[in-house]
Design a protein around this motif. Structure first.
Motif, mmCIF file in Angstrom:
data_model
loop_
_atom_site.group_PDB
_atom_site.id
_atom_site.type_symbol
_atom_site.label_atom_id
_atom_site.label_comp_id
_atom_site.label_asym_id
_atom_site.label_seq_id
_atom_site.Cartn_x
_atom_site.Cartn_y
_atom_site.Cartn_z
ATOM 1 N N GLN A 23 0.837 -1.199 0.000
ATOM 2 C CA GLN A 23 0.000 0.000 0.000
ATOM 3 C C GLN A 23 0.871 1.247 0.000
ATOM 4 O O GLN A 23 0.558 2.230 -0.678
ATOM 5 C CB GLN A 23 -0.947 0.004 1.204
ATOM 6 N N GLN A 24 1.970 1.222 0.723
ATOM 7 C CA GLN A 24 2.882 2.365 0.774
ATOM 8 C C GLN A 24 3.457 2.657 -0.609
ATOM 9 O O GLN A 24 3.504 3.814 -1.046
ATOM 10 C CB GLN A 24 4.023 2.109 1.771
ATOM 11 N N GLU A 25 3.896 1.619 -1.304
ATOM 12 C CA GLU A 25 4.470 1.810 -2.634
ATOM 13 C C GLU A 25 3.426 2.327 -3.617
ATOM 14 O O GLU A 25 3.722 3.205 -4.442
ATOM 15 C CB GLU A 25 5.072 0.497 -3.142
ATOM 16 N N LEU A 26 2.204 1.808 -3.533
ATOM 17 C CA LEU A 26 1.133 2.305 -4.395
ATOM 18 C C LEU A 26 0.826 3.762 -4.071
ATOM 19 O O LEU A 26 0.618 4.577 -4.971
ATOM 20 C CB LEU A 26 -0.122 1.445 -4.256
ATOM 21 N N SER A 27 0.859 4.091 -2.809
ATOM 22 C CA SER A 27 0.640 5.478 -2.393
ATOM 23 C C SER A 27 1.686 6.405 -3.003
ATOM 24 O O SER A 27 1.357 7.463 -3.550
ATOM 25 C CB SER A 27 0.680 5.579 -0.871
ATOM 26 N N GLU A 28 2.933 5.992 -2.926
ATOM 27 C CA GLU A 28 4.019 6.817 -3.445
ATOM 28 C C GLU A 28 3.926 6.998 -4.956
ATOM 29 O O GLU A 28 4.202 8.075 -5.474
ATOM 30 C CB GLU A 28 5.366 6.211 -3.060
ATOM 31 N N SER A 29 3.524 5.954 -5.661
ATOM 32 C CA SER A 29 3.475 6.055 -7.122
ATOM 33 C C SER A 29 2.190 6.700 -7.631
ATOM 34 O O SER A 29 2.164 7.213 -8.748
ATOM 35 C CB SER A 29 3.672 4.685 -7.770
#
Length: 101
Positions: A23-29
């Motif tokens: 979820q963090q990586e999706l948030s960042e991208s």
């Protein structure tokens, strides 16, 4: 909270996990907060803003047909949900890229 369209949560999580993003990586991208992504996946937000769905679809690398399916499902509610799924096409997420290895 509206649980009328639970498949949005499932499909979002499926698409995210299929390409191996947290979820963090999706948030960042995507520029969508982790909190919003979590709420979507936990069905705490049933009808996200169209711009949110577009940003998530783009960050997930969905092809145009899959992105449209995600958008249509995010707008469905009540008795309209089955009809939207039918119009969006049967089958699975052909437009979701494979997991990054």
């Amino acid at each position: 909270m509206d649980n009328e369209s639970p498949d949005l949560a499932v499909l979002l999580r499926l698409a995210r996990e299929r390409i191996g993003l947290t979820q963090q990586e999706l948030s960042e991208s995507s520029g969508v907060s982790v909190r919003t992504i979590s709420h979507l996946e936990c069905r705490e937000v049933a009808r996200p803003r169209a711009a949110t769905v577009r940003r998530l679809a783009s960050a997930l690398g969905l092809d145009p047909a899959a992105a449209e399916k995600l958008h249509m499902i995010s707008r469905a509610h009540g008795g309209d949900f089955a009809a939207v799924l039918s119009r969006a096409s049967s089958g699975d997420w052909d437009g979701v890229p494979a997991r990054h290895e």
